[in-house]
Write a protein that holds these residues in place. Structure first.
Motif, PDB file in Angstrom:
ATOM      1  N   ALA A 109       6.763  28.420 -16.965  1.00 53.95           N
ATOM      2  CA  ALA A 109       5.889  29.073 -17.943  1.00 53.95           C
ATOM      3  C   ALA A 109       5.980  28.428 -19.318  1.00 53.95           C
ATOM      4  CB  ALA A 109       6.242  30.555 -18.047  1.00 53.95           C
ATOM      5  N   ARG A 110       7.118  27.792 -19.610  1.00 51.44           N
ATOM      6  CA  ARG A 110       7.332  27.172 -20.919  1.00 51.44           C
ATOM      7  C   ARG A 110       8.258  25.972 -20.742  1.00 51.44           C
ATOM      8  NH1 ARG A 110       8.678  30.929 -24.821  1.00 51.44           N
ATOM      9  NH2 ARG A 110      10.260  29.638 -25.818  1.00 51.44           N
ATOM     10  N   VAL A 128      -0.570  17.013 -26.835  1.00 52.43           N
ATOM     11  CA  VAL A 128      -0.386  18.270 -26.107  1.00 52.43           C
ATOM     12  C   VAL A 128      -1.518  19.246 -26.423  1.00 52.43           C
ATOM     13  CG1 VAL A 128       1.064  20.340 -26.010  1.00 52.43           C
ATOM     14  CG2 VAL A 128       2.106  18.073 -25.811  1.00 52.43           C
ATOM     15  N   GLU A 129      -1.880  19.362 -27.692  1.00 48.13           N
ATOM     16  CA  GLU A 129      -2.979  20.247 -28.081  1.00 48.13           C
ATOM     17  C   GLU A 129      -4.298  19.780 -27.469  1.00 48.13           C
ATOM     18  OE1 GLU A 129      -3.073  23.110 -29.637  1.00 48.13           O
ATOM     19  OE2 GLU A 129      -0.900  23.163 -29.908  1.00 48.13           O
ATOM     20  N   ARG A 135       0.308  26.186 -25.815  1.00 45.41           N
ATOM     21  CA  ARG A 135       1.050  27.435 -25.653  1.00 45.41           C
ATOM     22  C   ARG A 135       2.231  27.298 -24.705  1.00 45.41           C
ATOM     23  NH1 ARG A 135      -3.464  32.326 -25.307  1.00 45.41           N
ATOM     24  NH2 ARG A 135      -4.359  31.986 -27.389  1.00 45.41           N
ATOM     25  N   LYS A 136       2.202  26.307 -23.860  1.00 45.97           N
ATOM     26  CA  LYS A 136       3.278  26.150 -22.878  1.00 45.97           C
ATOM     27  C   LYS A 136       4.365  25.182 -23.336  1.00 45.97           C
ATOM     28  CE  LYS A 136       1.219  27.686 -18.598  1.00 45.97           C
ATOM     29  NZ  LYS A 136       1.246  27.492 -17.133  1.00 45.97           N
ATOM     30  N   VAL A 137       3.997  24.191 -24.132  1.00 47.50           N
ATOM     31  CA  VAL A 137       4.998  23.260 -24.659  1.00 47.50           C
ATOM     32  C   VAL A 137       5.632  23.911 -25.889  1.00 47.50           C
ATOM     33  CG1 VAL A 137       5.422  20.994 -25.676  1.00 47.50           C
ATOM     34  CG2 VAL A 137       3.826  21.226 -23.766  1.00 47.50           C
ATOM     35  N   ALA A 174      13.603  26.708 -22.870  1.00 48.28           N
ATOM     36  CA  ALA A 174      12.752  25.895 -21.995  1.00 48.28           C
ATOM     37  C   ALA A 174      13.116  26.129 -20.536  1.00 48.28           C
ATOM     38  CB  ALA A 174      12.907  24.416 -22.341  1.00 48.28           C
ATOM     39  N   GLU A 175      12.103  26.261 -19.706  1.00 47.37           N
ATOM     40  CA  GLU A 175      12.298  26.476 -18.273  1.00 47.37           C
ATOM     41  C   GLU A 175      12.079  25.198 -17.470  1.00 47.37           C
ATOM     42  OE1 GLU A 175       9.661  29.690 -17.412  1.00 47.37           O
ATOM     43  OE2 GLU A 175      10.777  31.111 -18.648  1.00 47.37           O
TER      44      GLU A 175
END
Length: 252
Positions: A109-110, A128-129, A135-137, A174-175
């Motif tokens: 999720a992140r 990334v944007e 929203r995930k990074v 961070a996952e």
């Protein structure tokens, strides 16, 4: 199936390590060929480097079409020249950053990106944007490492990445960890074993995505955005790019 991995820099030792990473996950029957352009920067660590490496990426894609490749991978974490490369071929073109971001979004999720020197941070945040993963990074973490430091001192580079990845888990929650340099490919499995969460190398992710897209018999859409470039004259050192544009337009 033939996949051409393009290392946009001209350091052949790095190209060889990228090739090894790609071959390590390619399925039986997939031929992996890694190349560097004949011109361009030795490493890519700035907007300037990204801009000047893009013509070499485009040239390698055009050469690859003549050589019968089925897909292309741009093996630099900023994905330099990616959109331009898609304009000059029907074949799928995949960037390693894009591939790792899409793969990570399925698994976590992140996640945080761990990359090279601090000046890269804004470049990757913008990327990334643009890809829609803001929203995930949760963080883009830089290190003191330059791109070619991995070739000079792999053990030292691994220790630096290990420390920053641990901080990402502890401080960013961070996952998953994304390794933000093609030269970091060899460290992914060891770091994943230590951290207990997915650690993704973009080269590996891109190879598996390329295989899937080719097997689906999909090609780059030429309906509008990625149409072949319009026929026009290019002057000076870029004259041959104009001739190639005319060739591509005729092929369409």
């Amino acid at each position: 199936m033939k996949i051409k991995i393009i290392n946009p820099n001209t350091t052949l030792e790095m190209t060889e390590s990228i090739s090894a990473a790609g071959r390590s996950v390619a399925r039986q029957g997939t031929e992996i060929v890694a190349v560097s352009p004949s011109f361009g920067p030795a490493s890519i660590e700035s907007y300037y480097d990204e801009f000047l490496c893009a013509p070499g990426v485009i040239e390698e894609v055009r050469l690859g079409d003549r050589e019968g490749y089925d897909a292309y991978i741009v093996a630099c974490y900023g994905d330099p020249g990616l959109h331009a490369a898609r304009e000059v071929t029907l074949r799928p073109v995949i960037g390693i950053a894009e591939a790792s971001l899409y793969t990570a979004s399925i698994l976590a999720a992140r996640f945080s990106i761990v990359t090279v020197i601090p000046r890269i941070k804004t470049m990757l945040e913008e990327m990334v944007e643009n890809y829609g993963f803001g929203r995930k990074v949760v963080n883009v973490r830089t290190t003191p490492l330059y791109v070619l430091d991995v070739e000079k001192d792999p053990e030292g580079a691994l220790e630096t990445l290990r420390e920053e990845a641990r901080r990402a888990v502890a401080e960013d929650d961070a996952e998953a960890i994304l390794l933000g340099c093609a030269g970091f490919a060899e460290f992914a499995d060891e770091l994943e074993g230590e951290l207990g969460i997915p650690v993704l190398d973009g080269v590996v992710c891109a190879v598996k995505l390329a295989e899937a897209v080719v097997e689906l018999s999909k090609t780059t859409s030429k309906s509008k955005t990625y149409r072949f470039p319009e026929r026009k004259t290019f002057a000076g050192a870029f004259a041959r790019f104009g001739a190639e544009t005319a060739h591509a337009e005729a092929a369409e």
